[in-house]
Design a protein around this motif. Sequence first.
Motif, mmCIF file in Angstrom:
data_model
loop_
_atom_site.group_PDB
_atom_site.id
_atom_site.type_symbol
_atom_site.label_atom_id
_atom_site.label_comp_id
_atom_site.label_asym_id
_atom_site.label_seq_id
_atom_site.Cartn_x
_atom_site.Cartn_y
_atom_site.Cartn_z
ATOM 1 N N CYS A 22 0.824 -1.211 0.000
ATOM 2 C CA CYS A 22 0.000 0.000 0.000
ATOM 3 C C CYS A 22 0.862 1.266 0.000
ATOM 4 O O CYS A 22 0.517 2.266 -0.628
ATOM 5 C CB CYS A 22 -0.922 0.004 1.222
ATOM 6 N N SER A 25 2.761 1.547 -3.569
ATOM 7 C CA SER A 25 1.938 1.421 -4.761
ATOM 8 C C SER A 25 1.897 2.755 -5.498
ATOM 9 O O SER A 25 1.603 3.808 -4.920
ATOM 10 C CB SER A 25 0.516 0.989 -4.379
ATOM 11 N N VAL A 217 -2.754 -7.618 -6.551
ATOM 12 C CA VAL A 217 -3.344 -6.530 -5.757
ATOM 13 C C VAL A 217 -2.764 -5.183 -6.175
ATOM 14 O O VAL A 217 -3.487 -4.176 -6.289
ATOM 15 C CB VAL A 217 -3.109 -6.795 -4.252
ATOM 16 N N ASP A 218 -1.458 -5.153 -6.427
ATOM 17 C CA ASP A 218 -0.813 -3.911 -6.853
ATOM 18 C C ASP A 218 -1.370 -3.440 -8.196
ATOM 19 O O ASP A 218 -1.613 -2.243 -8.397
ATOM 20 C CB ASP A 218 0.693 -4.147 -6.955
ATOM 21 N N LEU A 220 -4.386 -4.102 -9.392
ATOM 22 C CA LEU A 220 -5.752 -3.630 -9.184
ATOM 23 C C LEU A 220 -5.763 -2.251 -8.522
ATOM 24 O O LEU A 220 -6.612 -1.403 -8.843
ATOM 25 C CB LEU A 220 -6.517 -4.641 -8.335
ATOM 26 N N LEU A 221 -4.830 -2.028 -7.582
ATOM 27 C CA LEU A 221 -4.751 -0.711 -6.953
ATOM 28 C C LEU A 221 -4.405 0.371 -7.971
ATOM 29 O O LEU A 221 -4.970 1.476 -7.952
ATOM 30 C CB LEU A 221 -3.711 -0.728 -5.834
ATOM 31 N N HIS A 222 -3.483 0.057 -8.883
ATOM 32 C CA HIS A 222 -3.138 1.021 -9.927
ATOM 33 C C HIS A 222 -4.337 1.289 -10.843
ATOM 34 O O HIS A 222 -4.553 2.421 -11.286
ATOM 35 C CB HIS A 222 -1.965 0.508 -10.753
ATOM 36 N N VAL A 224 -7.482 1.162 -10.003
ATOM 37 C CA VAL A 224 -8.427 2.011 -9.271
ATOM 38 C C VAL A 224 -7.933 3.449 -9.224
ATOM 39 O O VAL A 224 -8.705 4.404 -9.416
ATOM 40 C CB VAL A 224 -8.638 1.455 -7.846
ATOM 41 N N LEU A 225 -6.623 3.636 -8.991
ATOM 42 C CA LEU A 225 -6.084 4.988 -8.910
ATOM 43 C C LEU A 225 -6.164 5.707 -10.255
ATOM 44 O O LEU A 225 -6.464 6.912 -10.317
ATOM 45 C CB LEU A 225 -4.637 4.936 -8.425
ATOM 46 N N LEU A 230 -11.881 6.515 -6.589
ATOM 47 C CA LEU A 230 -11.897 6.973 -5.195
ATOM 48 C C LEU A 230 -12.494 8.368 -5.056
ATOM 49 O O LEU A 230 -12.952 8.742 -3.971
ATOM 50 C CB LEU A 230 -10.470 6.953 -4.632
ATOM 51 N N PRO A 246 -15.724 1.767 -0.571
ATOM 52 C CA PRO A 246 -15.020 0.513 -0.846
ATOM 53 C C PRO A 246 -15.903 -0.548 -1.494
ATOM 54 O O PRO A 246 -15.442 -1.295 -2.368
ATOM 55 C CB PRO A 246 -14.543 0.060 0.538
#
Length: 348
Positions: A22, A25, A217-218, A220-222, A224-225, A230, A246
């Motif tokens: 987190c 990322s 996960v990394d 997917l986080l990218h 989303v960003l 968000l 969320p």
Amino acid sequence: MDFLTLFAIYVALVLTCIVLVCKYSGQKQSPLNIFLSCTIKVFAPITPKWLQRFSQWTMHTLFHQRDMDTTLTSLSVPYILLTAKTVFFYLCIKKDPGTVTMRNVSSQLYLYPYDKRLFHPGVTCPTCKLIKPARSKHCKRRTFVLLHLKMPTLSALLLDSSQCKSSESGVCNRCVRRFDHHCIWVNNCIGGQNTRYFMLYLFSVCAMAGDISLLTVDMLLHAVLRSGLLRASYIDEHGQQQPAGPVFVIQHLFLTFPRIIFMLGFVVFVFFLLAGYALFHSFLVLVNQTSNEWYKSRGFSCHHCRPTSTADHLCGTAPSRKYFYSRGLLRNLGEIFFPRQPFRKKHT
């Protein structure tokens, strides 16, 4: 160190990895990238040019990143772990676990003392007719040895198993010193001589599953960003504007990347399953106990492992401590990675 302490360390490591993912990322500079960059700068002047060009071509072919923000270093780790896992898997299969034979049984008897609770002196194996050394066990598990296959492909084997013939030599049928268990996945017994490879195999598989999970996960986080979810909002059923929380983000990921999400769930499940198994065996390594001894110590002893009438008076003698063969943390680890060798007399 007890099992709960080891479990607490394991949970702390998992949470630390999650925090690091987190934190870094979306950042191109991480401690691992800085370390590898410094290493490349040191070895670049002494590396031939043709080897550098070949390495760059190989990396571009294997790790073409497209629009992903994941670094080349992060994508290289699963391939390295896959290679290590394959090597340890091969060693688990091919290495002798420590077979007790007529030639070496006399020297094997002095490797470990008898605790007179789980292992008694004077006990003869009813199958191979040899005196059983302490911590040994006879394995009768059937291994999968294929002698004849009408169709050579693996799919044909799965479709029609009646076309395969198994050999009688596929039965282990041997006493193994410091016997732990018979692993069907490596098709071999796990004993004093190959426990180290089995542990390294478990750790490499867990590390590979964990690293793939973190990479996913990394990614997917990218995603989303980059999408700005968000900061997005939506209109609920009452016509009110609500911020995307969320739950909304997770629903969006399920609809956008359904295969990746299900694959991630499966890999995470496999990781925790294997990590729990590896944690249990790590605990046994630290206290110098095998899973066979752990099972027997809980009251599930083998009826063949009782002493003879000459040693019957030893049955009631209990060990002085809970882990009879434990010699301290470092010595227990040393016994796994540098196993004891039977004493051989020199013939003059």
